[in-house]
Scaffold this active site. Structure first.
Site, short mmCIF file in Angstrom:
data_model
loop_
_atom_site.label_atom_id
_atom_site.label_comp_id
_atom_site.label_asym_id
_atom_site.label_seq_id
_atom_site.Cartn_x
_atom_site.Cartn_y
_atom_site.Cartn_z
N LYS A 129 -7.89 -25.33 -11.98
CA LYS A 129 -7.67 -26.76 -12.15
C LYS A 129 -8.62 -27.78 -11.76
O LYS A 129 -9.26 -27.57 -10.65
CB LYS A 129 -6.12 -27.10 -11.53
CG LYS A 129 -5.96 -28.85 -11.86
CD LYS A 129 -4.36 -28.82 -11.72
CE LYS A 129 -3.96 -28.97 -10.14
NZ LYS A 129 -4.84 -30.38 -9.36
N GLU A 181 -9.87 -32.07 -12.01
CA GLU A 181 -9.22 -33.57 -12.32
C GLU A 181 -10.17 -34.10 -13.02
O GLU A 181 -11.61 -34.24 -12.57
CB GLU A 181 -9.35 -33.98 -11.05
CG GLU A 181 -8.26 -33.32 -10.01
CD GLU A 181 -7.99 -34.18 -8.68
OE1 GLU A 181 -8.64 -35.28 -8.45
OE2 GLU A 181 -7.33 -33.60 -7.96
N GLU A 203 -0.20 -36.96 -13.26
CA GLU A 203 0.22 -37.41 -11.75
C GLU A 203 0.28 -38.96 -11.83
O GLU A 203 -0.64 -39.49 -12.37
CB GLU A 203 -0.77 -36.85 -10.66
CG GLU A 203 -0.39 -37.49 -9.37
CD GLU A 203 -1.12 -36.68 -8.38
OE1 GLU A 203 -1.89 -35.74 -8.52
OE2 GLU A 203 -1.07 -37.21 -7.02
O1 KIV Z 1 -3.45 -30.83 -4.78
C1 KIV Z 1 -2.52 -30.68 -5.28
O2 KIV Z 1 -1.49 -30.02 -4.75
C2 KIV Z 1 -2.19 -30.82 -6.87
C3 KIV Z 1 -0.86 -30.79 -7.25
C4 KIV Z 1 0.09 -31.50 -6.58
C5 KIV Z 1 -0.70 -31.13 -8.65
O3 KIV Z 1 -3.04 -31.28 -7.50
#
Ligand code: KIV
Length: 264
Positions: free
Chosen positions: A113, A115, A182
């Site tokens: 993931k 951002e 988010e």
């Molecule tokens: O860092 C994290 O825990 C996250 C999730 C809550 C989506 O990005």
């Protein structure tokens, strides 16, 4: 139960079945969460705050993410595991490719993931082309907290909302397989969710998203000042597993998030 894959998650979106997701940072919780029905485990860089005690996610290093992802992977048999690429570990496409490979090969992540908006489209494309599944993350970006000026709801004005929608489309087009949204107004999150074919997982983004994620320690009431969008599911339950089961049920039935956990 057979292992959860991206295909499983896409099918769930198609059927309208909500996806239950929580953060996990170690093997014991990973095992408990999937036993309680959580399909998607996120090894979030939120571990920098809730495990390591920092005041933001910025100090988290790739080695930390690999370590915790490996722990989660050891405890998990069936869940789909998404691991965060930490701050500045994907500043260039070449860096993203090398570091994503480490999260998958050394950590055992199924997906990485990152951002950011459309500026990441090329990186997402290059990762996907190399067989790295990518989860995009839009809205409040904790790694950009100092640029955003705090942990604030995003996309409240027309221009911000339009940018988020076009970023989401660009990232899907580039090959992202999931999107985390988010802290965005519930109506905007609904519009984004409906305009994408990939599953959208919300956190502070209202009930219309295809699934929900919360930080595990918020769900268990361990955090002194939890965010408005979270809920302590342990306070009405006798133990941790029952609390997680209650969370999963509330997500699946649409009872969570309620209006009080959402933004307008
Ligand atoms: O860092 C994290 O825990 C996250 C999730 C809550 C989506 O990005």
């Amino acid at each position: 139960m057979s292992p959860v894959t991206l295909t499983t998650l896409r099918e769930m979106k198609r059927r309208g079945e909500k996806i239950a997701c929580l953060t996990a940072y170690d093997a014991s919780f990973a095992a408990l969460l999937e036993q309680a029905g959580v399909e998607l485990l996120m090894v979030g860089d939120s571990l920098g705050m809730v495990v390591q005690g920092h005041d933001s996610t910025l100090p988290v290093m790739l080695a930390d993410m690999i370590y915790h992802t490996r722990c989660v992977r050891r405890g998990s048999k069936t869940a789909f595991i998404v691991a965060d690429l930490p701050f500045m570990s994907y500043a260039s496409t070449a860096q993203a490719i090398g570091n994503a490979a480490r999260l998958m090969q050394e950590g055992g992540a199924h997906m990485v993931k990152l951002e950011g908006g459309a500026w990441l489209a090329e990186t997402v494309h290059e990762l996907s082309a190399r067989g790295v599944p990518v989860c995009a993350h839009l809205g409040l970006l904790p790694q950009s907290v100092h640029q955003l000026g705090g942990y604030r709801v995003q996309g409240r004005d027309a221009a911000g909302a339009e940018n988020l929608l076009s970023d989401a489309r660009a990232l899907e087009q580039a090959g992202a397989g999931l999107l985390v949204l988010e802290c965005v107004p519930a109506a905007l999150a609904q519009q984004i969710t409906q305009s994408l074919t990939i599953p959208v997982i919300g956190i502070g983004a209202g009930a219309a998203c295809d699934g929900q994620v919360l930080v595990l320690y918020d769900v268990l009431g361990l955090i002194q000042k939890p965010p408005k969008f979270s809920k302590n599911f342990l306070q009405d339950e006798r133990d941790i597993e029952s609390a997680v089961r209650a969370y999963v049920k509330a997500v699946k039935t649409g009872a969570f998030p309620a209006a009080e956990h959402s933004f307008r």
